[in-house]
Design a protein around this motif. Structure first.
Motif, short mmCIF file in Angstrom:
data_model
loop_
_atom_site.label_atom_id
_atom_site.label_comp_id
_atom_site.label_asym_id
_atom_site.label_seq_id
_atom_site.Cartn_x
_atom_site.Cartn_y
_atom_site.Cartn_z
N SER A 149 26.09 11.41 -14.85
CA SER A 149 24.85 10.60 -15.24
C SER A 149 24.95 9.15 -14.64
N PRO A 150 23.63 8.66 -14.39
CA PRO A 150 23.70 7.25 -14.02
C PRO A 150 23.68 6.29 -14.93
N THR A 151 24.61 5.34 -14.73
CA THR A 151 24.37 4.14 -15.66
C THR A 151 23.75 2.94 -15.20
N THR A 152 23.64 2.88 -13.84
CA THR A 152 22.81 1.77 -13.04
C THR A 152 21.53 2.33 -12.38
N ALA A 153 20.61 1.48 -11.97
CA ALA A 153 19.77 1.79 -11.37
C ALA A 153 20.04 2.07 -9.90
N GLU A 154 20.95 1.64 -9.31
CA GLU A 154 21.59 1.85 -7.97
C GLU A 154 22.20 3.39 -7.90
N ALA A 155 22.72 3.83 -9.09
CA ALA A 155 23.26 5.20 -9.09
C ALA A 155 22.03 6.30 -9.18
N VAL A 156 21.08 5.78 -9.97
CA VAL A 156 19.64 6.64 -9.76
C VAL A 156 19.28 6.96 -8.42
N LYS A 157 19.37 5.65 -7.80
CA LYS A 157 18.87 5.76 -6.21
C LYS A 157 19.69 6.47 -5.39
N ARG A 158 20.98 6.65 -5.72
CA ARG A 158 22.08 7.13 -4.66
C ARG A 158 21.36 8.65 -5.02
N ASP A 159 21.06 9.17 -6.06
CA ASP A 159 20.82 10.66 -6.19
C ASP A 159 19.29 10.83 -5.89
N LEU A 160 18.40 10.19 -6.09
CA LEU A 160 16.85 10.56 -6.30
C LEU A 160 16.20 9.84 -5.24
N ASP A 161 16.84 9.06 -4.32
CA ASP A 161 16.13 8.36 -3.35
C ASP A 161 15.13 9.28 -2.81
N GLY A 162 13.90 8.84 -2.67
CA GLY A 162 12.56 9.50 -1.88
C GLY A 162 12.29 10.82 -2.80
N ARG A 163 12.76 10.88 -3.73
CA ARG A 163 12.30 12.23 -4.75
C ARG A 163 11.29 11.66 -5.72
N ILE A 164 11.44 10.32 -6.16
CA ILE A 164 10.85 9.93 -7.34
C ILE A 164 9.97 8.41 -6.80
#
Ligand code: TXA
Ligand code: MG
Length: 360
Positions: A149-164
């Protein structure tokens, strides 16, 4: 699709998130546990976008996030007494309670179950965003299914960039492990997933509870209810992860020997461990192959570091990652649950002078 990251401290960013949610889109947002991927929880079509962005199996239900307790009547049929006690004491906060759902909750949220998970986050940004959207927000953790699970915005971006379209950034999450999930609909409440609110705190309030086993083995284990999602592999780093377990009195010595030997065989290994262990070990691992979780004296801080640690070796991937194990009291139960899941149950246990491979 371009993915924007906006600082959540800017009120217009929360307004934009709420607008996207009202219009049926998805938004990643901070909570006190981990970042969530939200959508309008009363719209099946919006919720389907969550499953698609994450690559999540459709039988794994979503938690509904409310801005305050008064919203609960919009989605829940009744609140059993023990659930009322839990909600009163631990929310807003890192707790999810499973409750009988009403007809307005689409099957896309519950995977067809007659119950729904309800959570009122304490994170101010999450609550402001939900209040501005003015609907219950369905939200899983904002990672690709199976990843930490992502605990920072950067970790979210790593996984979901271009999808949201949007990530609201409010810095690192306070707890870093997901909410405790309690099913209080039956006779004996069950902790379906240990989390930031501990078993001890819950039992002090409502009496004895059962805990779903991390990996059910025998018939007795299988008789305890589980969250549908817990059957899937979770939190996995890209390299295989193995838990190292040895009695405290030989820990430093045997782990040192083991790592020296493994390195001697030319194996590219990494180690995730406490400050105490890293300090006492006598092995020359390069700094790119070591992640310190902080002091064993502070298991809450260790839990908050875990997912960052599990993502740390994802760019330059070692052959194998070893991780220390921790006592299971308090937040340690959630910590070890996530470590075990991330390792797929694999561990090396030092017994009678040898390291033994064990798969739970
Ligand atoms: O801290 C958290 O709970 C985070 C943040 C974003 O709020 N959310 C989160 O959601 O961890 P997710 O989807 O990653 O995990 C939800 C878990 C899954 O294992 C799912 O199977 C279980 O909750 N769950 C959801 N609804 C359920 C229900 N009605 N009955 C049993 N388990 C349920
Ligand atoms: Mg998750």
């Amino acid at each position: 699709m371009q993915t924007k990251i906006l600082p959540a401290s800017d009120p217009s960013a929360i307004e934009e998130a709420a607008r996207i949610l009202r219009e049926g889109g998805v938004v990643a947002f901070p909570t006190e546990t981990v970042y969530g991927l939200g959508a309008n929880g009363l719209s099946a079509e919006s919720c389907r976008k969550i499953y698609k962005a994450k690559g999540r199996p459709s039988d794994n239900p979503l938690i509904l996030h409310l801005s305050n307790l008064s919203m609960i009547g919009r989605v829940v049929r009744e609140v059993p007494l023990k659930a009322q006690d839990l909600l009163r004491k631990f929310t807003p906060g890192p707790l999810t309670v499973i409750l009988p759902r009403n007809r307005d909750v689409p099957d896309a949220v519950t995977g067809g179950l007659s119950t729904v998970g309800i959570r009122i986050p304490s994170h101010e940004i999450a609550r402001k965003m939900i209040a501005a959207a003015n609907v219950p927000i369905a939200a899983p953790s904002a990672n690709i299914a199976g990843r930490p699970s992502p605990t920072t915005a950067e970790a979210v971006k790593r996984d979901l960039d271009g999808r949201i379209p949007l990530i609201l950034d409010a810095g690192p999450c306070q707890w870093g492990v997901e909410s405790t999930i309690v099913d209080a609909t039956g006779e004996i409440p069950v902790i379906l997933r240990p989390g930031a609110i501990t078993r001890e705190e819950i039992e002090a309030l409502i009496g004895p509870v059962q805990v779903s086993p991390t990996f059910p083995r025998d018939a007795a284990d299988k008789a305890v209810p589980r969250a549908p999602g817990m059957k899937y592999r979770h939190y996995a780093p890209k390299a295989p992860l193995t838990v190292l377990e040895a009695p405290a009195d030989v820990w430093f010595e045997e782990v040192t020997k083991f790592l020296r030997e493994t390195r001697g065989q030319g194996k590219d290994v990494a180690l995730i461990a406490s400050e105490e262990t890293l300090h006492a070990l006598d092995v020359d691992l390069p700094s790119s192959r070591v992640y310190s979780l902080g002091s064993r004296e502070n298991l809450e801080a260790i839990a908050a570091e875990l997912y960052r640690a599990l993502r740390f070796f994802d760019d330059d991937i070692p052959e194998e990652i070893f991780i220390e194990s921790f006592p299971e009291g308090g937040i340690g139960l959630a910590l070890m649950n996530r470590i075990r899941k991330a390792s797929g149950g694999r561990s090396l246990q030092f017994n009678d002078g040898i390291w033994e491979e064990v798969v739970l």
